[in-house]
Design an enzyme around this catalytic site. Structure first.
Site, PDB file in Angstrom:
ATOM      1  N   GLY A 149      -5.531  12.526  -8.413  1.00  0.00           N
ATOM      2  CA  GLY A 149      -4.839  11.321  -8.911  1.00  0.00           C
ATOM      3  C   GLY A 149      -5.438  10.816 -10.104  1.00  0.00           C
ATOM      4  N   CYS A 150      -4.853  10.005 -10.752  1.00  0.00           N
ATOM      5  CA  CYS A 150      -5.296   9.286 -11.881  1.00  0.00           C
ATOM      6  C   CYS A 150      -6.550   8.239 -11.697  1.00  0.00           C
ATOM      7  CB  CYS A 150      -4.175   8.764 -12.862  1.00  0.00           C
ATOM      8  SG  CYS A 150      -3.244   7.530 -12.060  1.00  0.00           S
ATOM      9  N   TYR A 151      -6.564   7.349 -10.692  1.00  0.00           N
ATOM     10  CA  TYR A 151      -7.199   6.350 -10.406  1.00  0.00           C
ATOM     11  C   TYR A 151      -8.568   7.429  -9.689  1.00  0.00           C
ATOM     12  CZ  TYR A 151      -4.066   2.399 -10.824  1.00  0.00           C
ATOM     13  OH  TYR A 151      -3.014   1.402 -11.301  1.00  0.00           O
TER      14      TYR A 151
END
Length: 346
Positions: A149-151
């Site tokens: 995921g990006c986070y």
């Protein structure tokens, strides 16, 4: 030079479009198939005019793809829709999945956070978590890579080396993250309408965001013990970018300069991760449109604590760029192939 055929499943979303932008100039990849069931029959130029004038196949339904000549599938479907589809693919197709469906190793944990039973538990066992800088050897041999995921990318890249080297404490880690609106996807939602996002900032998923357990999974593996963090994401009035401000406690006899040096040593030979000079604060505008991740390290005014700032483009290093980076490792290509675009500034 070896050339492979790629399929992009879910090509009408932001990550699909970004994959096209990156892969169209990749020396080893031909985009052979693109799917978008609701837009089947349309040209990519009709969906994304900025991608017009390219030699691209028309969009088709997933059932209409001839998988016999596909080497790699980039799966850009929403979470919960990917498992059965990937399980149906021929064994000769290697997969980079940009959804969350294979990121959590524990299928019970997946069910808890995503509210549905995992439909491909046997496939989950072979999935490799694709944080490229930390998992290269496993990625190179993998058939299925779960793109992070990006986070979690922005949180794990600074924290994993420090936890492995026991430079920071395992308690009281706070991750305050801010993202552009593309992180919510392209499907229309009330919360991402212009009037809802413009001139405002708001926290969401407070204490309940699904990227929390993904972050904790990677940090726990690095530390060799269970790690729990306080993670809060915020939506910003911008299109792209993530800035994560991370608060940590220094281990005994460890200074802020020690953790800066540790990160510099870890990423000294990495093409996409860089620790900025002391006193510099990285900004999302410094990485926009690129696969780069910049890390800054600061002393907190509270003795014994440090503040780490990490920035990335959520659509590139946080999604499609890292997916291409993983594909490069899987097929033995130059890791930077297709990813040498410099950030767009201003």
């Amino acid at each position: 030079m070896n050339t492979i055929n790629a399929a992009i499943v879910g090509a009408s979303g932001y990550t699909g479009a970004e994959l096209v932008r990156l892969l169209i100039n990749h020396p080893n990849v031909t985009i052979t198939a693109m799917t978008a069931d609701r837009k089947a029959g349309m040209r990519m130029a009709d969906v994304f005019p900025h991608l017009g004038g390219l030699n691209l196949p028309d969009l088709v339904k997933m059932d209409d793809v001839d998988w016999s000549n596909i080497d790699v599938c980039f799966c850009c479907l929403p979470h919960g829709t990917t498992q059965e589809f990937i399980a149906s693919l021929p064994q000769n197709v290697r997969i980079v999945d940009l959804s969350a469906d294979f990121r959590l190793k524990d299928i019970a944990e997946y069910s808890k956070w995503y509210g549905d039973k995992h439909r491909a538990p046997e496939l989950q066992k072979e999935a490799v978590y694709g944080l490229t800088e930390m998992k290269r050897d496993e990625i190179a041999k993998a058939r299925l890579v779960a793109n992070p995921g990006c986070y979690p990318t922005s949180a794990q890249l600074p924290l994993i080396p420090l936890l492995k080297e026991k430079k920071i404490g395992t308690q009281g880690i706070i991750i305050d993250s801010k993202s552009g609106a593309t992180g919510a996807g392209r499907a229309p939602k009330e919360g991402t309408l212009f009037c809802e996002v413009s001139d405002a900032i708001h926290a969401y998923g407070v204490g309940t965001h699904r990227h929390g357990p993904e972050i904790e999974q990677g940090l726990s593996e690095a530390a060799g013990e269970n790690i729990f963090v306080s993670f809060t994401p915020h939506l910003m009035p911008m299109n792209r970018g993530i800035l994560s401000t991370i608060y940590v406690t220094l281990a005994d006899n460890v200074s802020v300069n020690d953790i800066r040096t540790s990160l510099q040593n870890t990423y000294a030979d990495e093409p996409f991760v860089r620790v900025v000079e002391e006193g510099n604060s990285p900004a999302t505008r410094h990485v926009r449109g690129s696969n780069y991740c910049l890390i800054g390290v600061f002393a907190d005014r509270t003795p014994g604590r440090a503040i780490i700032v990490c920035v990335e483009d959520n659509v590139v290093k946080g999604a499609s760029g890292q997916a291409v980076q993983n594909m490069n490792v899987m097929f033995g290509f130059e890791e930077t192939a297709g990813l040498t675009q410099q950030p767009m500034f201003p």
